[in-house]
Structures are given as structure tokens and as C-alpha cells.
Design a protein around this motif. Sequence first.
Motif, PDB file in Angstrom:
ATOM      1  N   THR A 100      12.748 -32.878  -5.339  1.00 10.10           N
ATOM      2  CA  THR A 100      12.904 -33.989  -4.405  1.00 10.10           C
ATOM      3  C   THR A 100      14.283 -33.884  -3.787  1.00 10.10           C
ATOM      4  O   THR A 100      15.262 -33.674  -4.500  1.00 10.10           O
ATOM      5  N   ALA A 101      14.345 -33.984  -2.476  1.00 11.26           N
ATOM      6  CA  ALA A 101      15.612 -33.966  -1.758  1.00 11.26           C
ATOM      7  C   ALA A 101      15.573 -35.065  -0.708  1.00 11.26           C
ATOM      8  O   ALA A 101      14.718 -35.026   0.187  1.00 11.26           O
ATOM      9  N   HIS A 102      16.455 -36.022  -0.838  1.00 11.51           N
ATOM     10  CA  HIS A 102      16.530 -37.172   0.060  1.00 11.51           C
ATOM     11  C   HIS A 102      15.199 -37.916   0.020  1.00 11.51           C
ATOM     12  O   HIS A 102      14.781 -38.363  -1.033  1.00 11.51           O
ATOM     13  N   HIS A 103      14.504 -38.010   1.107  1.00  9.40           N
ATOM     14  CA  HIS A 103      13.241 -38.749   1.151  1.00  9.40           C
ATOM     15  C   HIS A 103      12.031 -37.797   1.146  1.00  9.40           C
ATOM     16  O   HIS A 103      10.909 -38.222   1.381  1.00  9.40           O
ATOM     17  N   LEU A 104      12.250 -36.506   0.876  1.00  3.67           N
ATOM     18  CA  LEU A 104      11.161 -35.525   0.865  1.00  3.67           C
ATOM     19  C   LEU A 104      10.884 -35.034  -0.556  1.00  3.67           C
ATOM     20  O   LEU A 104      11.803 -34.741  -1.313  1.00  3.67           O
ATOM     21  N   ALA A 121      -1.850 -24.577  -3.663  1.00  8.66           N
ATOM     22  CA  ALA A 121      -1.360 -25.367  -2.549  1.00  8.66           C
ATOM     23  C   ALA A 121       0.104 -25.722  -2.739  1.00  8.66           C
ATOM     24  O   ALA A 121       0.604 -25.802  -3.864  1.00  8.66           O
ATOM     25  N   ARG A 122       0.745 -25.964  -1.598  1.00 12.32           N
ATOM     26  CA  ARG A 122       2.106 -26.504  -1.556  1.00 12.32           C
ATOM     27  C   ARG A 122       2.064 -27.686  -0.589  1.00 12.32           C
ATOM     28  O   ARG A 122       1.386 -27.608   0.435  1.00 12.32           O
ATOM     29  N   GLY A 123       2.786 -28.708  -0.942  1.00  9.62           N
ATOM     30  CA  GLY A 123       2.817 -29.869  -0.075  1.00  9.62           C
ATOM     31  C   GLY A 123       4.191 -30.494   0.013  1.00  9.62           C
ATOM     32  O   GLY A 123       4.990 -30.378  -0.924  1.00  9.62           O
ATOM     33  N   THR A 124       4.441 -31.119   1.135  1.00 11.15           N
ATOM     34  CA  THR A 124       5.658 -31.899   1.328  1.00 11.15           C
ATOM     35  C   THR A 124       5.235 -33.321   1.670  1.00 11.15           C
ATOM     36  O   THR A 124       4.374 -33.517   2.518  1.00 11.15           O
ATOM     37  N   PHE A 125       5.847 -34.266   0.988  1.00  8.78           N
ATOM     38  CA  PHE A 125       5.523 -35.678   1.174  1.00  8.78           C
ATOM     39  C   PHE A 125       6.802 -36.418   1.489  1.00  8.78           C
ATOM     40  O   PHE A 125       7.875 -36.075   1.000  1.00  8.78           O
ATOM     41  N   MET A 126       6.676 -37.445   2.338  1.00  3.54           N
ATOM     42  CA  MET A 126       7.849 -38.248   2.687  1.00  3.54           C
ATOM     43  C   MET A 126       7.634 -39.676   2.214  1.00  3.54           C
ATOM     44  O   MET A 126       6.502 -40.191   2.212  1.00  3.54           O
ATOM     45  N   ASP A 127       8.719 -40.289   1.770  1.00  2.00           N
ATOM     46  CA  ASP A 127       8.638 -41.665   1.295  1.00  2.00           C
ATOM     47  C   ASP A 127       7.992 -42.551   2.354  1.00  2.00           C
ATOM     48  O   ASP A 127       8.293 -42.430   3.537  1.00  2.00           O
ATOM     49  N   ALA A 128       7.075 -43.389   1.899  1.00  2.00           N
ATOM     50  CA  ALA A 128       6.390 -44.312   2.812  1.00  2.00           C
ATOM     51  C   ALA A 128       7.269 -45.525   3.044  1.00  2.00           C
ATOM     52  O   ALA A 128       7.928 -46.027   2.130  1.00  2.00           O
TER      53      ALA A 128
END
Length: 130
Positions: A100-104, A121-128
Amino acid sequence: QRRAHPGCVACGADNPSGLHLRFARIDANAVEAVFSCADAYEGYRGRWHGGIIALVIDSAMTTCLFELGHTAVTAQLDLRFREPVRTRYPATVRARRSRTAHHLHHLEAEVVQQGRVKVTARGTFMDAAG
């Protein structure tokens, strides 16, 4: 997570057409769920539809983040289909946060069936937001 999203097509208990995935935490940064590969989600004959597989992986990654105290949405999802996921055989999806880095949040996942890795799989998620 199921309480917050009872109608979710992947994990919601209130969705009669849903997959009803039940995730368990397997270590500090990972979750998994065993699921049946019902014929109802078939694409080509005897094979699970790739879009449904993507749904399962996305749900595993999101649930992993829920377990870690984050509510996040998918920013990017990359899948590699190594072998077909067959209907009528159970499979396991596992998702793990790698960093986790910042909001990602960066995650990895796999679908295993009959002892073979079928999809990675690889995924990137951002804080909602709220």
C-alpha cells in the motif's frame, strides 16, 4: 463486508442470482474462498466465463482490503488466463495485498482448480471516498 453489501453479485447473501462467495482470512494479508463452478456461469462449453472469473478475482481483492480495514474501488485489474477454469469442479480464489502506498493498494490473486493455477491477476485499488 457481506453486511455492507447484501446485494453484491459476488458475496451478497441477499442476491438470489449471486455466487455467494464466503471468504476466510488465511494470514495477515490474504483471503481465500472455495467455490463451485456451476454450469450457470459457463462461457464456452465446459468452461467458466472469463468475465465471471474476473468478478471472482475482483471480489477476492476487495474483500482482502475490507479485512485490512480499507474500503477501496478497482482502478486496474490485469488477468492472465493460463488454463480454462472448468465447470463442475470446485476452485479456490486467493488474494493477497502486496503493498500500500498513499491511497493505492496493490494486490495479487490466483484461481486454483484441481491443484493447478488456472488464472493469475494483479490489481490496483484506490481508497473509496466516503
